[in-house]
Design an enzyme around this catalytic site. Structure first.
Site, PDB file in Angstrom:
ATOM      1  N   SER A 305     143.097  43.219  21.718  1.00  0.00           N
ATOM      2  CA  SER A 305     141.804  43.151  22.403  1.00  0.00           C
ATOM      3  C   SER A 305     140.936  42.109  21.717  1.00  0.00           C
ATOM      4  O   SER A 305     141.159  41.773  20.550  1.00  0.00           O
ATOM      5  CB  SER A 305     141.094  44.512  22.365  1.00  0.00           C
ATOM      6  N   ASP A 306     139.962  41.581  22.448  1.00  0.00           N
ATOM      7  CA  ASP A 306     138.948  40.787  21.769  1.00  0.00           C
ATOM      8  C   ASP A 306     138.080  41.759  20.976  1.00  0.00           C
ATOM      9  O   ASP A 306     138.063  42.970  21.249  1.00  0.00           O
ATOM     10  CB  ASP A 306     138.114  39.994  22.775  1.00  0.00           C
ATOM     11  N   LEU A 307     137.352  41.233  20.000  1.00  0.00           N
ATOM     12  CA  LEU A 307     136.606  42.074  19.078  1.00  0.00           C
ATOM     13  C   LEU A 307     135.648  43.005  19.825  1.00  0.00           C
ATOM     14  O   LEU A 307     134.712  42.555  20.475  1.00  0.00           O
ATOM     15  CB  LEU A 307     135.827  41.197  18.094  1.00  0.00           C
ATOM     16  N   ALA A 309     136.180  44.778  22.463  1.00  0.00           N
ATOM     17  CA  ALA A 309     136.269  44.770  23.926  1.00  0.00           C
ATOM     18  C   ALA A 309     136.597  46.140  24.505  1.00  0.00           C
ATOM     19  O   ALA A 309     136.167  46.473  25.614  1.00  0.00           O
ATOM     20  CB  ALA A 309     137.311  43.750  24.386  1.00  0.00           C
TER      21      ALA A 309
END
Length: 753
Positions: A305-307, A309
């Site tokens: 995941s993006d940070l 997200a």
């Protein structure tokens, strides 16, 4: 009797030895390097407890396992033993070890002190150079895209991977493959520009450069393209805002770039974006993460995941009622690892709860764990977990790496305007006034080490000119808003210009205005810069503007009034030298714009490969771009002729070869970037007015000619039809070859039967 006693003695010795040297237990299959990776993963997975599995899907901060010295880690900490425990952990980020001793210490503990000896995956940033102090920093991706040279992008990737792995790090969060169709978005500098074909070509080159020949080699790392998927055109250019786009357009442009990175580049990492597409957050989008990424494209790696997200699904998107619900949705959809979303204990509890409540199936948990373990095996972390601690000093920031960074920077510079051939600065110039605080900036670009410093433009000029030129510098303005200070600084600058032969004014963006989370509502120069350049113009002195920026800017007055404009972007370690080389004529510029420069934000989104009805016609403004995609001048001129299509009629599964002759008609050697665009004239769905489908660099001496050849595969002729099938349709394809998307020099057509 003697023989009998001897026999009895031998049997006693054998028996005694058998008690003291028991049979060695058979090596567990997952530890057997001779077995296929999938067999090793399956064996290890079968031995893991639920808690051990969940911890493999978690990411830890560097400060949780190491003693930090600012941005970098200098040794393993006691807290590492607590956090790794006996069950192990999945990955560590924001560690930036000063050397491989740090990662070796942590890795040794994970291998020797945990129950199953599962190694740690070390993940860091490295978009245009490893984000650790002292590493080689190349131009930002938007600048590298301006070189239109995938070979140099690949070489940069090799250098980055070599330096990263020598630190003991195994994976890089990049490249960024978003298409930034709205330059108000602060992350434009991280991308390879607005065009799918150009971005894909550079993306594949970087992925292959990072991952090398074999992932277990000491100069290879996992490449993780981001942000999957349609992230570069958020509402109002605002980071993480919703994206409103249909499947056909997404597949035709935004997904195309990632598909190339997976199928041609072989990328084994992928980062799911913060944003939503048509109401579904990317981290929760099963169609995106499972159907497209894995089933259609055959992706074999793991998705991060993006940070934060996943947590956004709970707190921002509001499609989940609890951490367990949010985690259940995302891991069911196809995500494989969280990125600082929930504290570790909460993550473990919530994942356990999701399994208990059947919000997450055991099969999806096992799938995610298997994907993470697979890349660890492929990296050789189970078999060769430690890095040679003497390697770093041999490969880090070497002379050859710096030379490559300089060449990349030189190729990235674009000459946007050169009225009356003001550039390069000739022998008649004896004194130069360098104006503007950005001329002293040592900023390397986003996602580079914040303490690292590049060569400033004014310093680069002084180094290259030596004693041959008298170079004076003045700020011209400052962040001090007092009128008296601004007036004094401006007067000093004008006085210096009046005593010089030429003024070089550096304008653009301060680091407070560009980067992640630094979106803009307008793209104009600020008031201080506008006041400065107008005052400089009024002196009547020959003036060159150098742009130092991370996105296209609206510089209408400058483009109209100033005779010479150079786009430098952010060029990394060697930027000041590269710009000096271009200004002084030591290098003939060959860069081309990877993005359209609009005249105002009212035109946005404004990209060259728009649909026929997207005309940008207004009653109060010129309809054209200020500088079009692909634009870039040279100190010489090029003539295009002899366009020849070798197969003017091809079948649906055919390919076409196109040749064009290029001649250097000027007085100096130069490199032209020849661009080929296609137009599908009549189709079942609407298609762009033109689409880049090929580009080639050609270097020619004065009077020299050369043939540039393009081979167009049928895959580049495909579209997504009304039934959402990717096919080639029969009909006419117009060929346009030129020096930019607007400067077309040769035209013809071929036909698909």
């Amino acid at each position: 009797m003697k023989k009998k006693n001897t026999l009895i003695l031998g049997l006693l010795i054998l028996t005694f030895c058998s008690f003291n040297k028991p049979d060695q237990p058979a090596k567990s299959p997952y530890k057997n390097a001779a077995l296929p990776v999938d067999e090793r993963v399956a064996d290890l997975l079968a031995r893991m407890t639920t808690a051990e599995k969940i911890k493999q899907l978690d990411m830890y901060w560097g400060h949780e396992v190491a003693n930090m010295k600012g941005h970098e880690a200098e040794s393993m900490s006691d807290s590492a033993k607590i956090n790794i425990g006996t069950e192990g952990i999945g990955s560590v980020h924001d560690l930036y070890p000063l050397n491989a001793t740090v990662t070796n210490q942590i890795q040794r503990y994970a291998l020797e002190k945990t129950r199953l000896g599962i190694p740690v995956l070390f993940i860091e940033e490295g978009l245009h150079g490893y984000e650790s102090l002292g590493s080689t920093t190349f131009p930002t991706p938007i600048a590298l895209a301006g070189a239109w040279d995938t070979a140099i992008v690949h070489k940069a990737g090799r250098v980055i991977a070599t330096e990263v792995r020598a630190h003991g790090v195994n994976m890089i969060l990049g490249p960024v493959l978003c298409l930034p169709r709205d330059p108000r978005w602060g992350r434009v500098e991280e991308t390879y520009g607005e065009d799918p074909y150009l971005a894909a070509a550079n993306g594949v080159a970087m992925v292959k450069g990072l991952q090398g020949n074999k992932l277990s080699d000491p100069d290879a790392v996992i490449s993780e393209p981001k942000h999957f998927a349609v992230h570069g055109i958020p509402e109002a250019g605002s980071n993480t805002a919703p994206v409103n786009m249909g499947e056909r357009e997404a597949r035709s442009s935004f997904l195309y770039v990632f598909e190339k990175a997976v199928k041609e580049g072989g990328a084994l990492g992928m980062m799911a974006a913060y944003s939503e597409i048509d109401g579904i957050p990317c981290v929760d989008n099963r169609w995106l993460l499972k159907d497209v990424l894995r089933k259609e494209w055959g992706f074999k790696g793991f998705v991060l995941s993006d940070l934060g997200a996943i947590k956004m699904s709970l707190n921002n998107h509001q499609i989940a009622s609890s951490p367990a619900d949010a985690l259940g949705q995302t891991f069911t959809a196809g995500l494989d690892m969280q990125f600082y979303d929930f504290p570790h204990d909460q993550f473990l509890d919530a994942m356990t709860q999701a399994l208990k409540n059947k919000q997450l199936s055991l099969s999806d948990l096992n799938r995610a764990v298997s994907n993470v373990l697979k890349v660890k095996f492929m990296l050789g972390l189970f078999d060769h977990p430690y890095i040679d601690e003497e390697l770093l000093k041999k490969v880090n920031h070497t002379e050859s790496s710096r030379a490559l960074a300089l060449k990349a920077a030189q190729e990235s510079v674009s000459l946007l305007k050169n009225e009356n051939s003001l550039l390069p600065l000739g022998p008649g110039m004896h004194s130069i006034a360098v104006i503007g605080p950005l001329a002293e900036s040592t900023y390397l670009g986003g996602y580079a080490n914040k303490e690292g410093k590049g060569i400033a433009i004014v310093d680069g000029l002084k180094q290259r000119a030596g004693n041959s030129l008298d170079i004076k510098y003045e700020e011209g303005y400052s962040s001090d808003t007092s009128a008296a200070t601004q007036t004094e600084l401006l007067q000093k600058a004008i006085s210096t210009i009046n005593n010089a032969d030429v003024a070089i004014v550096v304008l653009g963006e301060d680091i407070k205005e560009i980067g992640e989370g630094k979106d803009r509502s307008n793209l104009d120069l600020n008031q201080q810069q506008t006041r400065l350049i107008e005052a400089v113009y009024n002196t009547g002195k020959p003036t060159v503007v150098v742009l130092f920026n991370g996105r296209p800017l609206c510089i209408n007055w400058v483009a109209k009034k100033i005779p010479a404009i150079v786009e430098s972007w952010f060029l990394g370690d060697m930027g000041g030298l590269a710009i000096a080389d271009v200004l002084l004529g030591k290098v003939n510029p060959s860069g081309k714009l990877p993005m359209t420069f609009p005249r105002s934000v009212g035109q946005l989104p404004f990209y060259y490969n728009h649909k026929p009805t997207s005309r940008h016609k207004y009653v109060d403004q010129d309809t054209s771009a200020l500088f079009p995609f692909g634009h870039g001048l040279s100190y010489t001129t090029f003539q295009y002729s002899g366009l020849k299509i070798t197969q003017p009629h091809i079948p649906l599964n055919g390919s076409v070869t196109i040749n064009v002759s290029i001649k250097n008609t000027g007085k100096v050697e130069g490199t032209e970037v020849v661009q080929l665009y296609l137009r599908d004239v009549i189709a079942s769905v609407t298609t762009p007015v033109k689409s880049l489908k090929g580009f080639k660099r050609i270097t020619l001496k004065p009077g020299e000619s050369g043939i540039v050849q393009f081979n167009i595969d049928n895959k580049e002729l495909m579209l997504w039809n009304r039934e959402m099938k990717q096919i080639v349709e029969p009909g006419e394809f117009k060929v346009m070859i030129g020096s930019s998307s607007e400067d077309i020099r040769a035209r013809d057509s071929f036909y698909v039967k």
